[in-house]
Design a protein around this motif. Structure first.
Motif, mmCIF file in Angstrom:
data_model
loop_
_atom_site.group_PDB
_atom_site.id
_atom_site.type_symbol
_atom_site.label_atom_id
_atom_site.label_comp_id
_atom_site.label_asym_id
_atom_site.label_seq_id
_atom_site.Cartn_x
_atom_site.Cartn_y
_atom_site.Cartn_z
ATOM 1 N N CYS A 213 0.817 -1.208 0.000
ATOM 2 C CA CYS A 213 0.000 0.000 0.000
ATOM 3 C C CYS A 213 0.855 1.265 0.000
ATOM 4 N N LEU A 214 2.167 1.100 0.092
ATOM 5 C CA LEU A 214 3.085 2.235 0.007
ATOM 6 C C LEU A 214 4.208 1.845 -0.933
ATOM 7 N N THR A 215 4.385 2.635 -1.984
ATOM 8 C CA THR A 215 5.380 2.298 -3.002
ATOM 9 C C THR A 215 6.804 2.407 -2.461
ATOM 10 N N GLN A 216 7.706 1.720 -3.147
ATOM 11 C CA GLN A 216 9.142 1.893 -2.943
ATOM 12 C C GLN A 216 9.787 1.764 -4.318
ATOM 13 N N SER B 64 14.325 10.629 -4.169
ATOM 14 C CA SER B 64 15.152 11.106 -3.056
ATOM 15 C C SER B 64 14.716 10.517 -1.728
ATOM 16 N N CYS B 65 13.416 10.260 -1.576
ATOM 17 C CA CYS B 65 12.937 9.674 -0.325
ATOM 18 C C CYS B 65 13.358 8.211 -0.196
ATOM 19 N N CYS B 66 13.257 7.461 -1.290
ATOM 20 C CA CYS B 66 13.683 6.065 -1.247
ATOM 21 C C CYS B 66 15.181 5.942 -0.993
ATOM 22 N N LEU B 67 15.942 6.900 -1.473
ATOM 23 C CA LEU B 67 17.397 6.862 -1.301
ATOM 24 C C LEU B 67 17.830 7.385 0.065
ATOM 25 N N CYS C 117 7.915 7.238 -0.321
ATOM 26 C CA CYS C 117 8.310 7.260 -1.736
ATOM 27 C C CYS C 117 7.518 8.312 -2.503
ATOM 28 N N LEU C 118 8.203 9.030 -3.383
ATOM 29 C CA LEU C 118 7.553 10.107 -4.128
ATOM 30 C C LEU C 118 6.625 9.596 -5.229
ATOM 31 N N LYS C 119 6.638 8.296 -5.495
ATOM 32 C CA LYS C 119 5.673 7.704 -6.425
ATOM 33 C C LYS C 119 4.428 7.214 -5.697
ATOM 34 N N ASN C 120 4.360 7.512 -4.437
ATOM 35 C CA ASN C 120 3.223 7.148 -3.609
ATOM 36 C C ASN C 120 1.942 7.796 -4.139
ATOM 37 N N HIS C 121 0.856 7.043 -4.143
ATOM 38 C CA HIS C 121 -0.429 7.541 -4.618
ATOM 39 C C HIS C 121 -0.938 8.735 -3.821
ATOM 40 N N TRP D 192 8.367 1.462 7.530
ATOM 41 C CA TRP D 192 9.152 0.532 6.712
ATOM 42 C C TRP D 192 9.293 1.005 5.273
ATOM 43 N N LYS D 193 10.396 0.710 4.654
ATOM 44 C CA LYS D 193 10.497 0.694 3.195
ATOM 45 C C LYS D 193 9.996 -0.695 2.811
ATOM 46 N N LEU D 194 8.742 -0.755 2.404
ATOM 47 C CA LEU D 194 8.010 -2.020 2.395
ATOM 48 C C LEU D 194 8.584 -3.074 1.453
#
Length: 377
Positions: free
Chosen positions: A95-98, A103-106, A113-117, A325-327
């Motif tokens: 339910c949460l992108t990675q 920049s957030c994932c890194l 994550c900036l690709k988060n809905h 978490w970084k899921l």
């Protein structure tokens, strides 16, 4: 598989409009596009967040929509460019992108994550702003880019993770939301210390997962708070040292908790999504170093006010999304920990029903008789 590249007809539960419970329909599920995966869902949990969509609590949700976000299944087919999974893999949609690139994932400081809905003006379409679902010739919207209340669903590559092939899908589906969120908030985000005191406001599936996390972390005192006393036995079974109900006291819960602990709890977790409880939870924290973590998701547009003195003395107020978490990285490890019996979340599952009985599952939830009901296709 023989269905790869073809439209699949299957069962799904559609919320046609605000106020309507999901109804089981035959839907058409299009093949995955570039960097997408089509999954055959085997098991999915019913979360109160799904009911919030029924009630229209969230902004930026278009109807009709297929909800569900605690699922586990098997990859049916993959679109061009997918490298993280292959057909036949057991997976959990996230339910949460990675994405692993933004920049957030890194950064080790966040999992958002900036690709988060959540950053999208309309939250329930695929990243290319289209849908893979149709019913009766009408476009049906996705939910959290997951929609696990469909026997087949399509998810972006950034929203899925491969898990151990021996994992029981009817149990590990809870890692899609409830358990990862609650357990991670205590273990990963708040980093509860051995010997600490904790208060958990709300003893639903997520709140009880917080209780499990606090116990695993070695908290010496875990106080569960809920208006439904029927949940107390389960909470104590999972690690709560005591449980209290607000209606049994003539004073605010924060005063009760301060009297119980001396200067307040080390950690307070607000898991109800009720904005009125936020300040109560904060006031229940130790005046010099207590931490209040917002876990439950409040209605769109909700606001609260805090007296600055509550924070100036050293208390902290923070929020946590899906356990911090970084899921994509964390969920496979959590599944392995579960299989190695590091913790037991099976007690969260109170009912298992065939998917066609989804309405019964929602009724059990609303009656306060269900922690987690698992639907099987």
């Amino acid at each position: 598989m023989a269905t790869a590249g073809k439209v699949i007809k299957c069962k799904a539960a559609i919320i046609w409009d605000v106020g309507q419970l999901p109804s089981v329909e035959e839907v058409e599920v299009a093949p995955p596009r570039s960097h997408e995966i089509r999954v055959k869902i085997v098991a999915t949990g019913i979360c109160r967040t799904d009911y919030h969509v029924v009630k229209g609590i969230f902004a930026n949700i278009d109807y009709p929509v297929i909800v569900g976000h605690e699922g586990a299944g098997i990859v049916e087919s993959i679109g061009p460019g997918v490298t993280c999974v292959k057909p036949g893999d057991k997976v959990i949609p996230l339910c949460l992108t990675q994405c692993g690139e933004c920049s957030c994932c890194l950064s080790p400081k966040t999992n958002c994550c900036l690709k988060n809905h959540l950053y999208e003006p309309i939250q329930n379409l695929m990243p290319d702003k289209t849908s893979r679902f149709t019913c009766r010739g009408k476009q049906i919207h996705h939910f959290l880019q997951m929609s696990t209340f469909s026997e087949y669903t399509v998810v972006p590559e950034a929203s899925i993770t491969k898990i151990h092939n021996d994992a029981p899908l009817d149990k590990v589906c809870l890692f899609g939301c409830a358990f990862s969120t609650g357990y991670g908030t205590a273990i990963n985000y708040a980093q509860v210390e051995p010997g600490s005191t904790c208060a958990v406001f709300g003893l639903g599936g997520v709140g009880l997962s917080v209780v499990i996390g606090c116990k695993v972390a070695g908290a010496s005192r875990i106080i569960g708070i809920d208006i439904n006393k029927d949940k107390f036995t389960k909470a104590k079974e999972l690690g709560a040292t005591e449980c209290i109900a607000p209606q049994d006291f003539k004073k605010p819960m924060n005063e009760v908790l301060v009297e119980m602990t001396g200067l307040g709890v080390d950690y307070a977790f607000e898991v109800t999504g009720n904005i009125d409880i936020v300040v109560t939870a904060l006031k229940s924290c130790h005046l010099g170093h207590g931490t209040c973590v917002l876990v439950g998701e409040p209605p769109a547009g909700a606001q609260f006010s805090v007296e600055p003195i509550l924070l100036l003395t050293g208390r902290k107020l923070t929020g946590c999304l899906v356990g911090g978490w970084k899921l994509k990285d964390a969920v496979p490890k959590l599944v392995s920990d579960y299989m190695n019996k590091k913790f037991n979340m099976d007690a969260l599952i109170t009912q298992t029903l065939p998917f066609d009985k989804i309405t019964e599952g929602f009724e059990l939830l609303l009656a306060g008789k269900s922690i987690r009901c698992i639907l099987l296709f």
